[in-house]
Design an enzyme around this catalytic site. Structure first.
Site, PDB file in Angstrom:
ATOM      1  N   ARG A 232      51.041  40.325  25.418  1.00 48.31           N
ATOM      2  CA  ARG A 232      50.449  40.986  26.596  1.00 48.31           C
ATOM      3  C   ARG A 232      50.746  40.146  27.837  1.00 48.31           C
ATOM      4  NH1 ARG A 232      44.611  40.823  28.699  1.00 48.31           N
ATOM      5  NH2 ARG A 232      44.760  42.327  30.394  1.00 48.31           N
TER       6      ARG A 232
ATOM      7  N   GLU B  48      39.973  43.707  33.793  1.00 45.65           N
ATOM      8  CA  GLU B  48      38.642  43.260  34.222  1.00 45.65           C
ATOM      9  C   GLU B  48      38.309  43.676  35.647  1.00 45.65           C
ATOM     10  OE1 GLU B  48      38.689  39.041  33.579  1.00 45.65           O
ATOM     11  OE2 GLU B  48      38.612  39.225  31.402  1.00 45.65           O
TER      12      GLU B  48
ATOM     13  N   TYR C 142      34.231  37.204  25.973  1.00 46.48           N
ATOM     14  CA  TYR C 142      34.061  35.757  26.092  1.00 46.48           C
ATOM     15  C   TYR C 142      32.643  35.302  25.760  1.00 46.48           C
ATOM     16  CZ  TYR C 142      38.744  35.417  28.022  1.00 46.48           C
ATOM     17  OH  TYR C 142      40.113  35.464  28.165  1.00 46.48           O
TER      18      TYR C 142
ATOM     19  N   GLU D 253      41.653  40.115  25.181  1.00 48.47           N
ATOM     20  CA  GLU D 253      41.509  38.680  25.478  1.00 48.47           C
ATOM     21  C   GLU D 253      40.304  38.147  24.725  1.00 48.47           C
ATOM     22  OE1 GLU D 253      41.218  37.358  29.556  1.00 48.47           O
ATOM     23  OE2 GLU D 253      42.782  38.760  30.173  1.00 48.47           O
TER      24      GLU D 253
END
Ligand code: IFM
Length: 454
Positions: free
Chosen positions: A85, A174, A302, A364
């Site tokens: 990516r 994001e 995250y 991610e």
């Protein structure tokens, strides 16, 4: 499970067609900021102001990936991933944002994509990972509806050029960060401090996503197209009614503000009335455009957020009036982000339960620690290795729980320019010595490689 006990997990425990990758983004790795006709981006301008970046650096050189990409793709291939990516720098393609195309910019990505295909890496292209042409910012940036049209034109140029080889497209990375960190918090480019602007930017990002999808599909008939959101499990700091209500409001702005309109529900009805004059201006048809169906949802995971009520504390928290509180005694990365792999499972289950996307990709997931290079040149990073292993276990648990999770992309292939933190934060599976540009796989990278080969 502690940082030293690694779960027994291997690729073979995932479905055979699960996609494995690693992620990067243009401004964070490419460098060559002033080469081959690239225009100025908002990050070039932002970094030039002293005090914006903690170590005073910029992405002008970064990992010099613009010149070293064959080595970097070799590295990705050696890990055993089958997808890569990356993001495309809009100012390389359209240096002033619109109209005049810089063929050298397109040629760079064309070579890069060919390099991926030669190495068995499926290209996953993100169209916007925060590097807006400065020329567009000078005309209002994402707060201006004109930028939506400019993004659609840019999408058309890029997908016509690369769409014969790139089939996986992500419009935005994001959008919460683009909107709020850049336009309310001011810690990211363009460095503004207006809640109203942030909300208008959010709306235009989502609108541009919805309007770009048909363009991608027209130019790339077999395209798989989606958007990547940074999503967080939101937990009330205490069980007081005020904190519980605050957590709901916070979830409304952090998660549902994006998910609801993307899945056809419009902006959250419990949050919109709180915004008053800060609510975004929109046209009648915008919500229908935003809800254009995606092929997949990208999730960047995250950390969870613990949230308390901030109403009446005398500070400006915006109309949502919530504050993120730091939980004592939890495991954290060097960034201070809570390590909570189970939060990832519950988040994915919640997304599945509430929105039922056809496919989800973790686009991610990763961690930063203070890496130390041993005298022999090795980098032993047991905490990152543990973080990775435990999140992969969580990914497997999500699959077993019926979440349509189809792939995992580690953030990041390389240490890189971590925005306002400059080069002080290392998220890579590969250590980059910025003085020499030497790359060295960290122990976590070796572990990922072994995981992928088991
Ligand atoms: O480096 C960033 C990336 O650009 C977007 N997602 C989070 C990463 C770590 O902060």
């Amino acid at each position: 499970m502690t940082a030293t006990h690694l779960p027994a997990i291997s690729r073979s425990q995932f479905p055979a067609d699960f996609r494995w990758g690693c992620s990067t983004s243009s401004y964070q790795i490419e460098g060559a900021a002033f080469e081959d006709g690239r225009g100025e981006s908002i990050w070039d301008r932002f970094c030039a102001t002293p005090g914006h970046i903690r170590d005073g650096s910029s992405g002008a050189v970064a990992c010099d990936h613009y010149h070293r990409w064959p080595e970097d793709l070799d590295l990705a291939q050696s890990l055993g991933v089958n997808a890569y990516r990356f993001s495309i720098a809009w100012p390389r393609i359209l240096p002033s944002g619109r109209s005049a195309i810089n063929q050298k910019g397109l040629d760079f990505y064309s070579r890069l994509v060919d390099g991926m295909l030669e190495r068995g890496l499926q290209p996953w292209a993100t169209l916007y990972h925060w590097d807006l042409p400065q020329a567009l910012q000078d005309q209002g940036g994402w707060a201006s509806r004109e930028t939506v049209d400019a993004f659609v034109e840019y999408t058309d140029v890029v997908t016509r050029s690369l769409g014969d080889r790139v089939k996986h497209w992500i419009t935005h990375n994001e959008p919460w960060c683009t909107a709020f960190l850049g336009n309310h918090g001011g810690g990211h480019a363009p460095g503004l401090n207006s809640y109203k602007t942030a909300l208008q930017v959010c709306h235009h990002l989502l609108l541009s996503h919805g309007m770009a999808l048909p363009v991608i599909r027209r130019n790339v008939p077999e395209a798989q197209a989606g958007i990547t959101l940074s999503l967080h499990p939101i937990v009330a700091a205490t069980d007081s009614p005020a904190d519980v209500a605050a957590a709901l409001r916070h979830d409304g702005m952090r998660n549902r503000w994006f998910l609801d309109p993307l899945f056809g529900r419009g902006y959250p009805a419990d949050v919109l009335p709180l915004l008053g004059a800060d609510a975004p201006d929109m046209h009648h048809s915008d919500l229908a455009l935003i809800a254009t169906p995606c092929d997949f949802l990208g999730v960047n995971y995250y950390f969870p957020e613990r949230v308390g009520d901030a109403a009446g504390d005398g500070q400006d928290h915006g109309p949502i009036a919530t504050t993120v509180v730091s939980a004592p005694d939890v495991e954290r990365t060097a960034f201070g982000w809570e390590v909570a792999p189970q939060g990832m499972v519950s988040l994915l289950q919640r997304v599945q339960r509430d929105y039922a996307p056809a496919q989800i990709y973790l686009t991610e997931n990763g961690s930063t620690y203070d890496d130390v290079v041993s005298p022999d040149g090795s980098i032993d990073d047991p905490q990152r290795r543990s973080y990775l292993a435990r999140h992969l276990l969580a990914a497997r648990q999500a699959v077993e729980a019926g979440v349509p999770l189809k792939g995992y992309f580690a953030w990041s292939l390389l240490d890189n320019f971590e925005w306002a933190e400059g080069y002080l934060r290392r998220f890579g599976l590969t250590y980059v010595d910025y003085a020499t540009q030497q790359r060295r796989l960290k122990a976590s990278g070796v572990w990922y490689r072994e995981f992928l080969h088991r």
